[in-house]
Design an enzyme around this catalytic site. Structure first.
Site, PDB file in Angstrom:
ATOM      1  CB  CYS A 114      -0.934   0.001   1.208  1.00 17.82           C
ATOM      2  SG  CYS A 114      -0.087  -0.328   2.744  1.00 17.82           S
ATOM      3  CG  ASP A 133       0.185   2.643   4.316  1.00 16.75           C
ATOM      4  OD1 ASP A 133      -0.105   3.335   3.337  1.00 16.75           O
ATOM      5  OD2 ASP A 133      -0.660   2.075   5.032  1.00 16.75           O
ATOM      6  CB  CYS A 154      -5.027   3.662   5.195  1.00 14.97           C
ATOM      7  SG  CYS A 154      -4.532   2.223   6.149  1.00 14.97           S
ATOM      8  CB  CYS A 165      -2.540  -1.301   9.147  1.00 14.35           C
ATOM      9  SG  CYS A 165      -3.159  -0.790   7.534  1.00 14.35           S
TER      10      CYS A 165
END
Lengths: 181, 139
Positions: B37, B39, B63, B106
């Site tokens: 993603c 991140d 996110c 995450c």
């Protein structure tokens, strides 16, 4: 049934399994196959034939999307070699690289905050250069050196840079919307 | 996708955002990133002479779930020993924040970040590395 699609995406389009690829040739091969498997050709066919045509059209689109996009194409070539690019699991990128990623994002944040579209243009230009350099690198690693482990790391890095590219695009868009009002 | 109340709460009021000087001897810095993603997460701990984490900071570009996971971890590690902080598991983070399966990565990122920060601190002080590797492969 009209046609049996090859499972391997490169075989499907009759292209050599390489990172370097002729976009036009891929597009031509895609359109030729699409003309054969498109569900519109099967409106009067049996249920079974229509179902197969739908599946094949989906398969074909997925193959095309995968090979057209450089990062997806590279990841596909790696998986074909039995190498997992570890996009979901490998979080330990080199620290210097991650610092750079922080800096890109901070620069975008600062430019958006001060509505500096020229700075965003410059960031976009710099990033474009970086992306081209990395695409060239992953091409060499896969096609010339067979360095698949190195290519896997380059693919992981490219995932971050493409995210940065999206974020610059979003930031530019919201600035334009802001001034348009 | 709907975020849980706890994710939204941390996202809207993130705890301990910011940075410590990474050159400071009492600071350990963990930098990690999730390719899937894009991140990026930086998590820092300030450790006192008795090996207790006194304070923590984070900076995350990602996110809502990634921000909430790192915010939560900075709260959890305060007052913990390095060893206890190193035992935080992504499953605990995911459970506390009620993360859906697609956002589990995450919580893995946050676990890897605190481990990387602890490793960095231990390296600075020439302390022995624990045998266990960062749980990159943990599902």
């Amino acid at each position: 049934m009209a046609l049996e699609l090859q499972l391997d995406y490169f075989d499907m389009f009759g292209l050599p399994a390489r990172f370097s690829l002729d976009d036009e040739e891929l597009g031509r091969a895609y359109r030729d196959l699409q003309a054969v498997v498109h569900p519109d050709r099967f409106v009067n066919a049996s249920d079974a034939e229509r179902r197969v045509s739908m599946q094949q059209a989906t398969q074909l689109n997925e193959a095309y999307r995968t090979l057209k996009d450089p990062v997806r194409r590279a990841a596909y070539l790696l998986r074909r070699q039995g190498i997992d690019p570890e996009l979901d699991t490998n979080t330990s990128m080199p620290t210097a690289f991650l610092m750079e990623q922080m800096e890109w994002r901070e620069a975008i944040e600062a430019a958006s905050g001060s509505a500096d579209s020229r700075e965003l243009d410059q960031l976009s230009c710099r990033l474009g250069g970086e992306l081209r350099r990395m695409y060239a690198q992953v091409g060499q690693q896969i096609d010339e050196r067979g360095d698949f482990a190195g290519a896997a790391e380059t693919v992981r890095k490219l995932m971050f840079l493409e995210k940065v590219s999206d974020q610059i695009g979003d930031a530019m868009e919201s600035l334009e919307e802001g001034t348009g009002d | 996708m709907a975020y849980s109340d706890k994710v939204i709460e941390h996202y809207e009021n993130p705890r301990n955002v910011g940075s410590f000087d990474k050159g400071d001897e009492s600071v350990g810095t963990g930098m990690v990133g999730a390719p899937a993603c894009g991140d990026v997460m930086k998590l820092q701990i300030r450790v006192n002479d008795s090996g207790i984490i006194e304070d923590a900071r984070f900076k995350t570009y990602g996110c809502g779930s990634a921000i909430a996971s790192s915010s939560l971890v900075t709260e959890w590690v305060k007052g913990k020993s390095l060893e206890d902080a190193g035992n935080i598991r992504n499953t605990q983070i995911a459970e506390e924040l009620a993360l859906p399966p697609v956002k589990i990565h995450c919580s893995i990122l946050a676990e890897d970040a605190i481990k990387a920060a602890i490793t960095d601190y231990r390296k600075k002080h020439g302390l022995e590395q624990p045998a266990e590797q960062p749980a990159c492969k943990a599902a």
